[in-house]
Design a protein around this motif. Structure first.
Motif, short mmCIF file in Angstrom:
data_model
loop_
_atom_site.label_atom_id
_atom_site.label_comp_id
_atom_site.label_asym_id
_atom_site.label_seq_id
_atom_site.Cartn_x
_atom_site.Cartn_y
_atom_site.Cartn_z
N VAL A 44 0.83 -1.20 0.00
CA VAL A 44 0.00 0.00 0.00
C VAL A 44 0.87 1.26 0.00
CG1 VAL A 44 -1.65 1.34 1.36
CG2 VAL A 44 -1.91 -1.15 1.15
N THR A 45 0.48 2.22 -0.80
CA THR A 45 1.04 3.57 -0.78
C THR A 45 -0.08 4.56 -0.54
OG1 THR A 45 2.20 5.27 -2.08
CG2 THR A 45 0.81 3.73 -3.30
N THR A 46 0.26 5.70 -0.03
CA THR A 46 -0.71 6.79 -0.02
C THR A 46 -1.02 7.16 -1.48
OG1 THR A 46 1.03 8.46 0.05
CG2 THR A 46 0.16 7.70 2.16
N GLU A 47 -2.09 7.88 -1.70
CA GLU A 47 -2.49 8.27 -3.05
C GLU A 47 -1.35 9.04 -3.75
OE1 GLU A 47 -6.08 11.05 -4.86
OE2 GLU A 47 -4.77 11.78 -3.25
N PHE A 48 -0.87 8.46 -4.88
CA PHE A 48 0.22 9.05 -5.64
C PHE A 48 1.41 9.42 -4.75
CE2 PHE A 48 -3.58 9.94 -8.23
CZ PHE A 48 -3.21 9.27 -9.39
N ALA A 49 1.60 8.61 -3.70
CA ALA A 49 2.73 8.79 -2.77
C ALA A 49 2.76 10.18 -2.14
CB ALA A 49 4.05 8.48 -3.47
N TYR A 50 1.56 10.77 -1.93
CA TYR A 50 1.50 12.05 -1.24
C TYR A 50 0.84 11.81 0.12
CZ TYR A 50 1.21 17.12 -0.69
OH TYR A 50 1.35 18.41 -0.22
N PHE A 51 0.03 12.73 0.61
CA PHE A 51 -0.40 12.66 2.01
C PHE A 51 -1.72 11.93 2.26
CE2 PHE A 51 2.52 16.35 2.87
CZ PHE A 51 3.25 15.73 3.88
N HIS A 52 -2.54 11.70 1.23
CA HIS A 52 -3.83 11.05 1.47
C HIS A 52 -3.57 9.58 1.82
CE1 HIS A 52 -8.14 10.64 1.30
NE2 HIS A 52 -8.03 9.62 0.46
N PRO A 53 -3.92 9.14 3.05
CA PRO A 53 -3.47 7.82 3.54
C PRO A 53 -4.19 6.65 2.89
CG PRO A 53 -4.89 8.87 5.16
CD PRO A 53 -4.68 9.88 4.07
N GLY A 54 -3.53 5.49 2.96
CA GLY A 54 -4.12 4.23 2.53
C GLY A 54 -4.70 3.48 3.71
N GLY B 224 -11.51 14.16 -11.38
CA GLY B 224 -12.78 14.48 -10.72
C GLY B 224 -12.75 14.14 -9.24
N ASP B 225 -13.81 13.51 -8.76
CA ASP B 225 -13.91 13.16 -7.35
C ASP B 225 -12.97 12.03 -6.96
OD1 ASP B 225 -15.85 15.08 -7.04
OD2 ASP B 225 -17.53 13.68 -7.31
N GLY B 226 -12.30 11.43 -7.95
CA GLY B 226 -11.37 10.35 -7.66
C GLY B 226 -10.02 10.83 -7.16
N VAL B 227 -9.86 12.14 -7.01
CA VAL B 227 -8.61 12.71 -6.52
C VAL B 227 -8.88 13.44 -5.20
CG1 VAL B 227 -6.77 14.37 -7.00
CG2 VAL B 227 -7.70 12.98 -8.85
N SER B 228 -7.98 13.26 -4.23
CA SER B 228 -8.17 13.86 -2.92
C SER B 228 -8.00 15.37 -2.97
CB SER B 228 -7.17 13.28 -1.92
OG SER B 228 -5.85 13.69 -2.24
N GLU B 229 -8.60 16.04 -2.02
CA GLU B 229 -8.48 17.49 -1.94
C GLU B 229 -7.05 17.92 -1.64
OE1 GLU B 229 -9.40 21.31 -2.37
OE2 GLU B 229 -10.74 19.63 -2.79
N VAL B 230 -6.33 17.14 -0.82
CA VAL B 230 -4.97 17.51 -0.46
C VAL B 230 -4.06 17.49 -1.68
CG1 VAL B 230 -4.22 15.16 0.18
CG2 VAL B 230 -3.12 17.13 1.24
N LEU B 231 -4.27 16.57 -2.61
CA LEU B 231 -3.47 16.54 -3.84
C LEU B 231 -3.88 17.67 -4.77
CD1 LEU B 231 -1.28 15.17 -5.49
CD2 LEU B 231 -3.02 13.65 -6.44
N ARG B 232 -5.16 17.97 -4.83
CA ARG B 232 -5.62 19.10 -5.66
C ARG B 232 -4.96 20.41 -5.21
NH1 ARG B 232 -9.69 18.39 -8.98
NH2 ARG B 232 -10.92 16.49 -8.89
N LYS B 233 -4.88 20.59 -3.91
CA LYS B 233 -4.29 21.82 -3.39
C LYS B 233 -2.80 21.89 -3.75
CE LYS B 233 -3.76 24.70 0.71
NZ LYS B 233 -2.41 25.13 0.28
N LEU B 234 -2.10 20.78 -3.63
CA LEU B 234 -0.68 20.78 -3.96
C LEU B 234 -0.47 21.16 -5.42
CD1 LEU B 234 2.29 19.96 -3.04
CD2 LEU B 234 1.83 17.87 -4.33
N VAL B 235 -1.26 20.59 -6.31
CA VAL B 235 -1.11 20.87 -7.73
C VAL B 235 -1.44 22.34 -8.01
CG1 VAL B 235 -2.12 20.40 -10.01
CG2 VAL B 235 -1.43 18.52 -8.52
N ALA B 236 -2.47 22.85 -7.34
CA ALA B 236 -2.81 24.28 -7.51
C ALA B 236 -1.65 25.16 -7.04
CB ALA B 236 -4.08 24.61 -6.75
N ASP B 237 -1.07 24.81 -5.91
CA ASP B 237 0.07 25.58 -5.41
C ASP B 237 1.25 25.50 -6.39
OD1 ASP B 237 -1.38 26.17 -3.17
OD2 ASP B 237 -0.33 24.75 -1.85
N GLY B 238 1.47 24.31 -6.94
CA GLY B 238 2.58 24.14 -7.87
C GLY B 238 2.40 24.94 -9.14
#
Length: 455
Positions: free
Chosen positions: A126-136, A326-340
């Motif tokens: 198991v990895t977190t989502e795309f190896a970022y912060f959303h836990p498995g 869409g809804d298949g992506v966590s909010e925490v990853l969306r924020k990171l991409v927006a920041d990037g």
């Protein structure tokens, strides 16, 4: 030997027994599978596992040995692989439902190296989502109400719970060192360019590394030696050269007593009281072999610099996936991409320059010590499984590209606290020798067996 005794063997011991014919690869793999069957329902470290296929691999390896063919150093040893690392025989889904069932036609370079060394690729962890912060779904083997860390949560937990002797993870911030600390196992974040990342999901190529988890230092060296080396698909790997004999360095006595620097970074106030006390006591125990250093505030920018580089590069690599997910992506990853995406080219290039300057300035500290001692995490694994813990004590060393180890040397109320040992650039082999000396110095009689707790 009982099945439990077999499963408890270290990779180093098991490989020697298999090579001598004392046990078979199939026996050892079956013992590990029995352990997985017993504890996996509670720990949930694996996302893909095929016991029949694992046994088939072991049988082929046994036939190979019986034919008198040369054996690799990992002959018959089960290794678990993080689910952002490609394997031709298991899906690689990046911890996301968007990639359910994704298959590749080839192994990642490091997986190919493991197979060449004789390893049994037992499954995907198991990895977190795309190896970022959303836990498995993985739980901490010491207390299932606590996080195992991230993003290499399944790999660390699989080793800590005795399901496999070795597993592979990746780190872009603290994703090897932190879960190793929380789960009480050994973890190695190699120097950038030592282990090829071809076939590993790219997040932030400036920062990404891959490395092993193990229950002993010799096993860590064994795995590191198997996966290190040049690969044309990864431009950061160095031209072909002889991989250091990591096993020899990990077993070698230090010719003279090493000197360590206990470094408190500008993030020292994030350490929990038990961690601060434990490290002060460790420095006291080392006596003349340890100097104390408080890093100046100019290093406080490291965390913002790391964030700028990581967010910009992850936005480049994952932005299209986030847009379509869409809804298949966590909010925490969306924020990171927006920041990037908000990072300008000038800001990004400046951050890269500042990172290089910071790494060069850190090299000066190794004129006064052989290795740096610092926390691997703020404290023991936090309660709750909806987060993965704070990587604040890994960020600076990841940014600088320095090799680091997490050593399970301290504890608080029977829960592990990791000691992070940081080495000079590309000094991975000698760092293992420093670790051996430190472990011997700290050891005080037999280590108490950790008890696994759950409600």
């Amino acid at each position: 030997m009982t099945e439990s005794d077999l499963a408890a063997l270290t990779a180093t011991d098991a490989a020697a027994r298999i090579a001598s014919g004392a046990i078979s690869a199939e026996q050892y793999v079956r013992a590990c599978l029995a352990r997985i069957e017993a504890v996996e329902p509670e720990i949930r470290a694996f996302v893909h596992l095929d016991p029949g296929y694992a046994i088939e691999q072991a049988r082929r390896l046994d036939d190979h040995r019986l034919q008198g063919k040369p054996l690799g150093p990992l002959h018959g040893i089960p290794v678990a692989i993080k689910d952002i690392i490609d394997t031709e025989d298991y899906p690689t889904e990046f911890g996301s439902p968007l990639f359910a069932g994704r298959r590749t036609r080839s192994d990642a370079a490091l997986v190919a190296k493991l197979r060449a060394a004789g390893a049994v690729i037992i499954g995907k962890t198991v990895t977190t989502e795309f190896a970022y912060f959303h836990p498995g779904k993985t739980r901490n083997p010491h207390d299932t109400d606590r996080t195992p860390g991230g993003s290499s949560s399944g790999s660390a937990a699989a080793v800590a719970s005795g399901m496999v002797p070795l597993a592979i993870g990746t780190q872009t911030n603290g994703s090897i060192i932190r879960p190793a600390a929380f789960c009480g196992v050994f973890g190695a974040k190699p120097s950038r360019g030592l282990v090829p990342r071809t076939g590993v999901l790219p997040l932030s190529p400036t920062l990404d590394v891959a490395g092993p988890f193990a229950r002993t230092l010799p096993d860590l060296a064994l795995a590191l030696e198997a996966i290190a080396g040049y690969d044309a698909g990864d431009p950061d790997t160095r031209p072909p050269f002889a991989v250091p004999n990591f096993r020899a360095f990990a077993a070698e006595d230090f010719p003279i007593e090493p000197r360590f620097a206990f470094i408190r970074t500008p993030a020292w106030d994030k350490a929990e009281p038990a961690t601060q006390q434990g490290f002060e006591q460790l420095a006291d125990k080392l006596g003349e072999n340890c100097i104390r250093i408080d890093l100046p505030e100019l290093y406080a920018d490291a965390w913002d610099i790391h964030r700028t580089i990581m967010s910009a590069e992850m936005a480049h690599n994952l932005g299209t996936i986030v847009d379509r997910g869409g809804d298949g992506v966590s909010e925490v990853l969306r924020k990171l991409v927006a920041d990037g995406r908000a990072v300008t080219a000038v800001q990004y290039q400046r951050a890269r320059d500042e990172a290089r300057e910071m790494a060069q300035s850190l090299e000066g500290y190794f004129e006064h010590c052989n290795a740096i001692i610092t926390p691997a995490a703020p404290g023991v694994a936090p309660m709750g499984i909806d987060a993965t813990g704070n990587p604040v004590f890994c960020t600076l060393w990841t940014l600088a590209g320095l090799p680091s180890l997490s050593l399970p040397l301290l504890s608080d109320e029977d829960l592990p606290i990791g000691v992070q040992l940081v080495g000079a650039p590309n000094d991975d082999a000698r760092l293992l020798r420093h670790a051996k000396w430190l472990i011997g110095k700290v050891a005080q009689g037999p280590k108490k067996e950790k008890r696994r707790r759950s409600k």
